[in-house]
Scaffold this motif. Structure first.
Motif, PDB file in Angstrom:
ATOM      1  N   GLN A   1       0.832  -1.207   0.000  1.00  0.00           N
ATOM      2  CA  GLN A   1       0.000   0.000   0.000  1.00  0.00           C
ATOM      3  C   GLN A   1       0.867   1.258   0.000  1.00  0.00           C
ATOM      4  OE1 GLN A   1      -2.507   1.738   3.536  1.00  0.00           O
ATOM      5  NE2 GLN A   1      -3.361  -0.225   2.970  1.00  0.00           N
TER       6      GLN A   1
ATOM      7  N   ASP B   1      -2.162  -6.448  -1.158  1.00  0.00           N
ATOM      8  CA  ASP B   1      -2.715  -5.093  -1.042  1.00  0.00           C
ATOM      9  C   ASP B   1      -1.857  -4.145  -1.874  1.00  0.00           C
ATOM     10  OD1 ASP B   1      -3.628  -2.607  -0.374  1.00  0.00           O
ATOM     11  OD2 ASP B   1      -3.702  -2.971   1.788  1.00  0.00           O
TER      12      ASP B   1
ATOM     13  N   SER C   1      -3.149  -1.106  -2.798  1.00  0.00           N
ATOM     14  CA  SER C   1      -3.922   0.140  -2.795  1.00  0.00           C
ATOM     15  C   SER C   1      -3.019   1.365  -2.689  1.00  0.00           C
ATOM     16  CB  SER C   1      -4.920   0.120  -1.642  1.00  0.00           C
ATOM     17  OG  SER C   1      -4.247   0.036  -0.422  1.00  0.00           O
ATOM     18  N   GLN C   2      -3.560   2.482  -3.151  1.00  0.00           N
ATOM     19  CA  GLN C   2      -2.893   3.786  -3.083  1.00  0.00           C
ATOM     20  C   GLN C   2      -1.531   3.800  -3.770  1.00  0.00           C
ATOM     21  OE1 GLN C   2      -3.563   6.002   0.633  1.00  0.00           O
ATOM     22  NE2 GLN C   2      -4.497   4.139   1.421  1.00  0.00           N
TER      23      GLN C   2
ATOM     24  N   ASN D   1      -6.426  -6.107  -3.197  1.00  0.00           N
ATOM     25  CA  ASN D   1      -6.840  -4.727  -2.955  1.00  0.00           C
ATOM     26  C   ASN D   1      -6.166  -3.827  -3.986  1.00  0.00           C
ATOM     27  OD1 ASN D   1      -7.613  -2.271  -1.931  1.00  0.00           O
ATOM     28  ND2 ASN D   1      -7.226  -2.845   0.208  1.00  0.00           N
TER      29      ASN D   1
ATOM     30  N   SER E   1      -7.514  -0.729  -4.627  1.00  0.00           N
ATOM     31  CA  SER E   1      -8.208   0.541  -4.482  1.00  0.00           C
ATOM     32  C   SER E   1      -7.262   1.727  -4.626  1.00  0.00           C
ATOM     33  CB  SER E   1      -8.906   0.592  -3.125  1.00  0.00           C
ATOM     34  OG  SER E   1      -7.955   0.557  -2.102  1.00  0.00           O
TER      35      SER E   1
ATOM     36  N   VAL F   1     -12.186 -11.766  -2.661  1.00  0.00           N
ATOM     37  CA  VAL F   1     -12.433 -10.392  -2.222  1.00  0.00           C
ATOM     38  C   VAL F   1     -11.646  -9.462  -3.145  1.00  0.00           C
ATOM     39  CG1 VAL F   1     -12.190  -8.731  -0.345  1.00  0.00           C
ATOM     40  CG2 VAL F   1     -12.723 -11.114   0.173  1.00  0.00           C
TER      41      VAL F   1
ATOM     42  N   ASP G   1     -11.089  -5.380  -4.078  1.00  0.00           N
ATOM     43  CA  ASP G   1     -11.365  -3.982  -3.758  1.00  0.00           C
ATOM     44  C   ASP G   1     -10.857  -3.106  -4.898  1.00  0.00           C
ATOM     45  OD1 ASP G   1     -11.740  -1.497  -2.682  1.00  0.00           O
ATOM     46  OD2 ASP G   1     -11.067  -2.055  -0.673  1.00  0.00           O
TER      47      ASP G   1
ATOM     48  N   HIS H   1     -12.166   0.162  -5.257  1.00  0.00           N
ATOM     49  CA  HIS H   1     -12.758   1.490  -5.075  1.00  0.00           C
ATOM     50  C   HIS H   1     -11.739   2.598  -5.379  1.00  0.00           C
ATOM     51  CE1 HIS H   1     -11.188   1.582  -0.837  1.00  0.00           C
ATOM     52  NE2 HIS H   1     -11.208   2.884  -1.028  1.00  0.00           N
TER      53      HIS H   1
HETATM   54  C1  LIG Z   1      -7.955  -1.769   0.714  1.00  0.00           C
HETATM   55  O1  LIG Z   1      -7.099  -0.771   1.179  1.00  0.00           O
HETATM   56  C2  LIG Z   1      -7.711   0.365   1.714  1.00  0.00           C
HETATM   57  C3  LIG Z   1      -6.655   1.336   2.156  1.00  0.00           C
HETATM   58  O2  LIG Z   1      -5.806   1.652   1.126  1.00  0.00           O
HETATM   59  C4  LIG Z   1      -8.586  -0.001   2.877  1.00  0.00           C
HETATM   60  O3  LIG Z   1      -9.281   1.118   3.344  1.00  0.00           O
HETATM   61  C5  LIG Z   1      -9.572  -1.058   2.444  1.00  0.00           C
HETATM   62  O4  LIG Z   1     -10.326  -1.463   3.553  1.00  0.00           O
HETATM   63  C6  LIG Z   1      -8.837  -2.235   1.851  1.00  0.00           C
HETATM   64  N1  LIG Z   1      -9.817  -3.201   1.352  1.00  0.00           N
HETATM   65  C7  LIG Z   1      -9.898  -4.435   1.781  1.00  0.00           C
HETATM   66  C8  LIG Z   1     -10.921  -5.293   1.150  1.00  0.00           C
HETATM   67  O5  LIG Z   1      -9.170  -4.856   2.638  1.00  0.00           O
END
Ligand SMILES: *[C@@H]1O[C@H](CO)[C@@H](O)[C@H](O)[C@H]1NC(C)=O
Length: 809
Positions: free
Chosen positions: A397, A421, A423-424, A446, A448, A466, A468, A470
């Motif tokens: 992340q 993960d 994300s970001q 993830n 996102s 799962v 993500d 978003h």
């Molecule tokens: C994916 O990462 C974000 C933070 O970057 C977090 O808020 C979110 O809950 C994570 N999603 C899952 C499914 O874990």
């Protein structure tokens, strides 16, 4: 709500690392106490909150019911018996961050229920004691005591669970009263500690589960204490400032404290250290009975050189370093990374550490969990790394990752990877690049807060459960994507989707978050295809409130509250303007306006009924007749109003002349005449106002000329009568001559057009205009008939007196 004091024992500024649950409890009680400025009562608690109120002494007149009293963050300098005497129920007293210098615990002698007493962050230097048997929490840390503020009486406080202390020196005898107590948590504030020159004194063994020691900040570590503890599971040390020389003092200190401990978690806060010393400490700890090591706010100084490290057998399971500041600018990165990448532990977290890279372990690594949140990793991280085959969770992340295909490639060799993960970052996916062989074990992904578009759906791990996505740039889910049969949770909030995805491609979907997209007209397909849905959040979309949406609202309202999140408050109409802001729950349209077939049927039926009613009215009540009569009545009234009365008065002797067939004279004499004369209408009848010596024709003309109007009684008889035609001819002639419409035609009996001989074209023409008044046989209609006649004469005419040659009979 009962406040259990066991939950509050970490309330000090210097202890930022308690377990999450305890923080939660702390915040909970904190809110409970700081919630408002006036006393309020909760179930079982009566809270007096005077925190941060500029108080210089304890307020008088506190309610005797008070159980919780918060006086923290004030300027209170001293405490007196009378301050608390009237509070027998007091259980919790917070006096932290005040100016109190001297504490006589006997001020609480009337508060035998007192369990929680927080006097941290004051100026206390002296204490005199009194037993408080129920005390479980006593915080005297961050004060100005020289010796440890421990009295003999503490020995009897068997309930004591948390004890916060501060001192500038520690002596064996000071600790004796508490060394047999079984505490949960000791906080030892040694910020103002003075090193002693004398020989090291071995202190009595304390027993506590958590021991936290705060060392002097901004000073090279020099605390020499021969201190050992029993039962400690968590050891927390704050403010450790070490160069290569002092390193051994700290290691010495550690080895004494940890002497007879098992399964320890060690937390170090605010560590400023040379790399060599850091590695040295790690090496020392590596073979100690340590399970988890957490270092928060680590600063590396001086230089980073290659340091040898012996990894074999360790009981360490996890190392977590959060917030690293590297003040060494020139060094070989490998020296830094290698120490970590080769570690034979299961869990490694290095977050907020500004790392550029991490090496692939040189041999199969036991890493199962790697968290590199908020670093500067790029796509080349772990490329082609075959030694992370046990890795289950990889958190990248907040890094600088760019291309999905590179990351996919990275996972190819991570045979056990379950949770990734990403994300970001700034990840995008170029669909042309066909490399898309994800680690097959991947379950949670993830992605996102990236730059992904629709194409990402062409490159997802096939067995994902799962996902993500978003905060990306997805506009639609491509139809031709391969189906994700195991996907259970999909978060696709904050994208630009225009509809809910159906579950054709996600046959196991049970949780969908699609808030903040562009869904304006959600199709019913979602509800038809997604039978397994257990949770749905589709709020905050710009719903178009038209007929189509009713189906959706109905579906949402029928799903239970448990399934639909945010209903009804975050489901609002955005269009049309007339419904903007209306909650979908309150948006209703009549079934009629939404069903075209129904609408057409309704209009047809209404039209039909109206037609039938009209026909019925026409047949039964002779509606056209009434309409015609009323029309004529209004026409007549309009005409009579326009005539100059003056002129009329000069010219006429009679209001009207009546022409009729002899055969209709009965009706004229008995019906018409009486009615007209009742109204003072003067009538010229040629047989009544006959002037002898003149021919009939002359008489008729005379009569017509002296009358303002001419009334003709039309009937089949009339048509037969020659005289009548003459009369009509003259009257009509006059009418054209004078240009006024003074002809009144009364149709006594219906006349068929065909029965009128062709030569009487005038009569034919007049009949064709249908400007006659029909005589109704029904009594009820006759009223209207007479009204029409009256309207024709609706004027006050003062007529010229009759000539001599006119005789009135
Ligand atoms: C994916 O990462 C974000 C933070 O970057 C977090 O808020 C979110 O809950 C994570 N999603 C899952 C499914 O874990």
């Amino acid at each position: 709500m009962t406040v259990t004091l066991r939950d509050v024992h970490c309330n000090t500024m210097a202890n930022p690392r308690p377990s999450i649950i305890r923080i939660f409890h702390f915040v909970h009680i904190f809110m409970l106490i700081l919630g408002s400025g006036i006393p309020y009562s909760l179930e079982n608690e009566f809270v007096g909150n005077y925190s941060n109120s500029f108080l210089s002494h304890v307020p008088r007149l506190l309610s005797s019911k008070t159980t919780v009293l918060d006086l923290s963050l004030n300027n209170i300098t001293g405490l007196q018996i009378k301050d608390f005497k009237s509070l027998p129920k007091l259980r919790v007293l917070k006096l932290s961050h005040n100016e109190i210098q001297y504490l006589d615990i006997s001020v609480f002698k009337f508060n035998q229920n007192l369990e929680y007493l927080d006097l941290s962050h004051n100026k206390l230097w002296k204490i005199s004691c009194h037993p408080l048997m129920n005390l479980t929490y006593l915080d005297l840390s961050f004060n100005e005591f020289e010796a440890l503020p421990i009295c003999e009486e503490f020995a009897n406080m068997s309930q004591l669970d948390f004890l916060g202390l501060s001192a500038t020196r520690i002596q064996k005898s000071d600790l004796l009263p508490i060394c047999h107590l079984n505490l949960s948590h000791i906080l030892l504030d040694l910020q103002r500690f003075h090193e002693k020159k004398e020989k090291l004194e071995s202190l009595p063994v304390l027993s506590t589960k958590i021991l936290q020691i705060i060392f002097p900040p901004n000073r090279a570590f020099s605390v020499q204490l021969d201190m050992s503890v029993n039962n400690v599971r968590e050891l927390g040390l704050t403010n450790i400032n070490l160069d290569d020389d002092k390193c051994s003092i700290f290691i010495d200190f550690l080895s004494k404290v940890m002497n007879n401990l098992r399964f320890l978690n060690l937390t170090l806060h605010n560590v400023e250290i040379t790399w060599k010393c850091f590695v040295g400490i790690l090496q020392f700890l590596w073979h100690k009975p340590l399970e988890y090591l957490f270092i928060y706010n680590l600063t590396l100084v001086e230089k980073i050189n290659e340091e040898p490290f012996i990894y074999y057998e360790t009981s360490l399971k996890g190392l977590k370093i959060e917030l690293l500041t590297n003040k060494v600018y020139l060094f070989l990165q490998t020296y830094l990374y290698q120490i970590f990448s080769e570690m034979n532990i299961k869990m490694l977290t290095m977050s907020d550490t500004a790392l550029l890279y991490m090496l692939c372990p040189s041999k199969p690594s036991p890493f199962q969990y790697l968290d590199f949140t908020n670093n500067l990793f790029t796509d080349n991280i772990f490329q082609g790394c075959r030694n992370l085959s046990l890795l289950q969770t990889l958190i990248l992340q907040k890094n600088k990752l760019k291309h999905l295909s590179n990351i996919v490639h990275m996972t190819e060799t991570m045979m056990s990877l379950k949770h990734l993960d990403l994300s970001q970052n700034s990840i995008s996916y170029n669909a042309d690049n066909s490399n898309c062989h994800w680690a097959e074990s991947l379950l949670v992904l993830n992605l996102s807060s990236n730059e992904l578009t629709d194409s990402v759906f062409r490159c997802l791990p096939p067995s994902i459960t799962v996902l993500d996505l978003h905060r990306n740039k997805i506009r639609s889910i491509p139809k031709e994507m391969s189906s994700l049969e195991t996907l259970q949770e999909l978060n696709i909030a904050f994208n630009s989707l225009s509809d809910l995805p159906g579950c054709d491609t996600f046959s196991s979907l049970s949780r969908l978050v699609i808030r903040y997209n562009s869904v304006s007209r959600p199709s019913a397909h979602f509800f038809n295809s997604c039978q397994n849905i257990k949770s749905l959040h589709a709020g905050d979309n710009p719903f178009l409130c038209t007929c189509e949406l009713r189906e959706f609202s109905k579906n949402m309202a029928t799903l239970s509250k448990r399934v639909v999140s945010g209903w009804p408050s975050s489901y609002k109409c955005a269009f049309p303007d007339s419904y903007k802001g209306t909650q979908l729950k309150d948006f209703h349209l009549s079934p009629l306006s939404c069903n075209l077939v129904l609408l057409i049927i309704t209009i047809s039926i209404t039209g039909l009924v109206l037609m039938i009613v009209t026909i019925f009215l026409c047949i039964h009540f002779d509606l056209p007749w009434y309409l015609r009569m009323i029309f004529q009545w209004t026409q007549t009234r309009r005409r009579t109003r326009n005539i100059s009365i003056d002129k009329l008065e000069r010219t006429f002797q009679f209001h009207a002349f009546i022409s009729y067939s002899e055969l209709d004279s009965g009706w004229v004499k008995y019906e018409l005449l009486p009615k007209l004369e009742d109204e003072d209408i003067r009538i010229c009848l040629h047989e009544r106002n006959f002037v002898p010596g003149k021919s009939i024709v002359e008489n008729i003309i005379n009569c017509i000329e002296k009358s303002h109007k001419s009334i003709f009684i039309l009937s089949p008889n009339f048509i037969q009568s020659e005289w009548c035609h003459y009369e009509l001819y003259f009257a009509h002639h006059k009418l054209f001559h004078e240009g006024s419409d003074n002809l009144i035609l009364i149709l006594l009996e219906p006349i068929s057009q065909y029965t009128i001989p062709a030569k009487y074209h005038k009569l034919k023409a007049l009949m064709a205009q249908r400007t006659y008044l029909e005589w109704p046989t029904e009594k009820s209609k006759q009223v209207l008939f007479w009204a029409n006649i009256r309207a024709a004469f609706n004027m006050k005419l003062a007529l010229v007196e009759e000539d001599n040659d006119t005789e009135i009979r």
